[in-house]
Design a protein around this motif. Structure first.
Motif, mmCIF file in Angstrom:
data_model
loop_
_atom_site.group_PDB
_atom_site.id
_atom_site.type_symbol
_atom_site.label_atom_id
_atom_site.label_comp_id
_atom_site.label_asym_id
_atom_site.label_seq_id
_atom_site.Cartn_x
_atom_site.Cartn_y
_atom_site.Cartn_z
ATOM 1 N N ILE A 59 54.245 -18.649 -62.432
ATOM 2 C CA ILE A 59 53.538 -19.868 -62.828
ATOM 3 C C ILE A 59 53.935 -20.946 -61.822
ATOM 4 C CG2 ILE A 59 53.349 -21.617 -64.651
ATOM 5 C CD1 ILE A 59 52.043 -18.983 -65.402
ATOM 6 N N ALA A 60 53.018 -21.801 -61.435
ATOM 7 C CA ALA A 60 53.236 -22.752 -60.341
ATOM 8 C C ALA A 60 54.451 -23.656 -60.554
ATOM 9 C CB ALA A 60 51.990 -23.601 -60.120
ATOM 10 N N ASN A 61 54.547 -24.347 -61.685
ATOM 11 C CA ASN A 61 55.635 -25.316 -61.889
ATOM 12 C C ASN A 61 56.301 -25.124 -63.236
ATOM 13 O OD1 ASN A 61 55.400 -27.019 -59.490
ATOM 14 N ND2 ASN A 61 53.383 -27.513 -60.322
ATOM 15 N N VAL A 62 57.622 -25.108 -63.221
ATOM 16 C CA VAL A 62 58.408 -25.143 -64.451
ATOM 17 C C VAL A 62 58.711 -26.618 -64.699
ATOM 18 C CG1 VAL A 62 60.523 -24.407 -65.590
ATOM 19 C CG2 VAL A 62 59.415 -22.893 -63.934
ATOM 20 N N THR A 63 58.274 -27.142 -65.837
ATOM 21 C CA THR A 63 58.415 -28.582 -66.079
ATOM 22 C C THR A 63 59.601 -28.929 -66.972
ATOM 23 O OG1 THR A 63 56.822 -28.448 -67.892
ATOM 24 C CG2 THR A 63 55.977 -29.055 -65.713
ATOM 25 N N ALA A 64 60.002 -28.039 -67.880
ATOM 26 C CA ALA A 64 61.112 -28.361 -68.793
ATOM 27 C C ALA A 64 61.717 -27.088 -69.361
ATOM 28 C CB ALA A 64 60.622 -29.246 -69.929
ATOM 29 N N ALA A 65 62.968 -27.205 -69.795
ATOM 30 C CA ALA A 65 63.659 -26.107 -70.471
ATOM 31 C C ALA A 65 64.664 -26.711 -71.437
ATOM 32 C CB ALA A 65 64.350 -25.200 -69.462
ATOM 33 N N ARG A 66 64.812 -26.086 -72.590
ATOM 34 C CA ARG A 66 65.767 -26.575 -73.581
ATOM 35 C C ARG A 66 66.241 -25.414 -74.455
ATOM 36 N NH1 ARG A 66 60.826 -27.578 -75.927
ATOM 37 N NH2 ARG A 66 60.667 -27.061 -78.140
ATOM 38 N N TRP A 67 67.387 -25.638 -75.118
ATOM 39 C CA TRP A 67 67.943 -24.669 -76.065
ATOM 40 C C TRP A 67 67.629 -25.101 -77.480
ATOM 41 C CZ3 TRP A 67 69.496 -20.059 -74.767
ATOM 42 C CH2 TRP A 67 70.025 -19.834 -73.495
ATOM 43 N N GLU A 68 67.242 -24.165 -78.318
ATOM 44 C CA GLU A 68 67.083 -24.376 -79.753
ATOM 45 C C GLU A 68 68.084 -23.463 -80.447
ATOM 46 O OE1 GLU A 68 65.068 -26.477 -81.394
ATOM 47 O OE2 GLU A 68 64.154 -27.246 -79.559
ATOM 48 N N PRO A 69 68.918 -24.016 -81.341
ATOM 49 C CA PRO A 69 69.900 -23.164 -82.017
ATOM 50 C C PRO A 69 69.233 -22.221 -83.019
ATOM 51 C CG PRO A 69 69.982 -25.391 -82.885
ATOM 52 C CD PRO A 69 69.009 -25.410 -81.753
#
Length: 168
Positions: A59-69
């Motif tokens: 995919i062209a751009n990764v915009t965000a990443a986060r952890w969910e417990p």
């Protein structure tokens, strides 16, 4: 000596000779009737793959990443934007092939992932129209168990044009 005893001693000597260093020889009684076709290794036929065989494109751009417990570990949620509309079958895959459900970081505690998917068919409306970051975001997730998270220091998620690093 009786001939019965002599015959019995000859059979025992032959059996013992077949079980020693010559276990692979034709004198081994275990091989007389077709032998054993037991595998000598647990490796799959052709060995383990050395690179990811997934045919999807980044995919062209990764915009965000986060952890969910989660109760059983954590869920990594990643958002990206493709180059055009209509991308499908989007997923996070490991850069190094790993069995499903047994994902682990490398010896440095880094898990390297790629955000990949299938582009729309050529000569379609979706393939011709650029994606809008406001309306065409793609969100995928991956769950990791507590044992997979134990040695994890950071996750690097790469796309076609950039990468995002998420530290724990």
């Amino acid at each position: 000596m009786k001939t019965g005893t002599l015959g019995l001693l000859a059979c025992v000597a032959l059996a013992v000779a077949g079980c020693g260093r010559m276990g692979d020889s034709g004198m081994n009684p275990m091989r007389w009737f077709g032998g054993s076709n037991q595998p000598t290794t647990l490796d799959p036929e052709g060995g383990y793959p050395t690179q990811n065989q997934d045919g999807r494109q980044p995919i062209a751009n990764v915009t965000a990443a986060r952890w969910e417990p989660l109760y059983e570990g954590g869920m990594l949620v990643v958002t990206g934007v493709a180059a055009t509309k209509g991308w499908w079958d989007v997923a996070l895959i490991t850069e190094v092939p790993m069995p499903s459900g047994r994902i682990r970081p490398d010896q440095n505690g880094v898990l390297r992932l790629r955000l990949v998917g299938n582009p729309p068919p050529q000569n379609t409306f979706e393939a011709a129209v650029p994606a809008s970051p406001a309306t065409d975001t793609i969100t995928v997730s991956m769950t990791l168990s507590h044992s997979a998270l134990a040695n994890l220091r950071e996750v690097v998620i790469s796309g076609g044009a950039n990468s995002v690093t998420l530290r724990r």
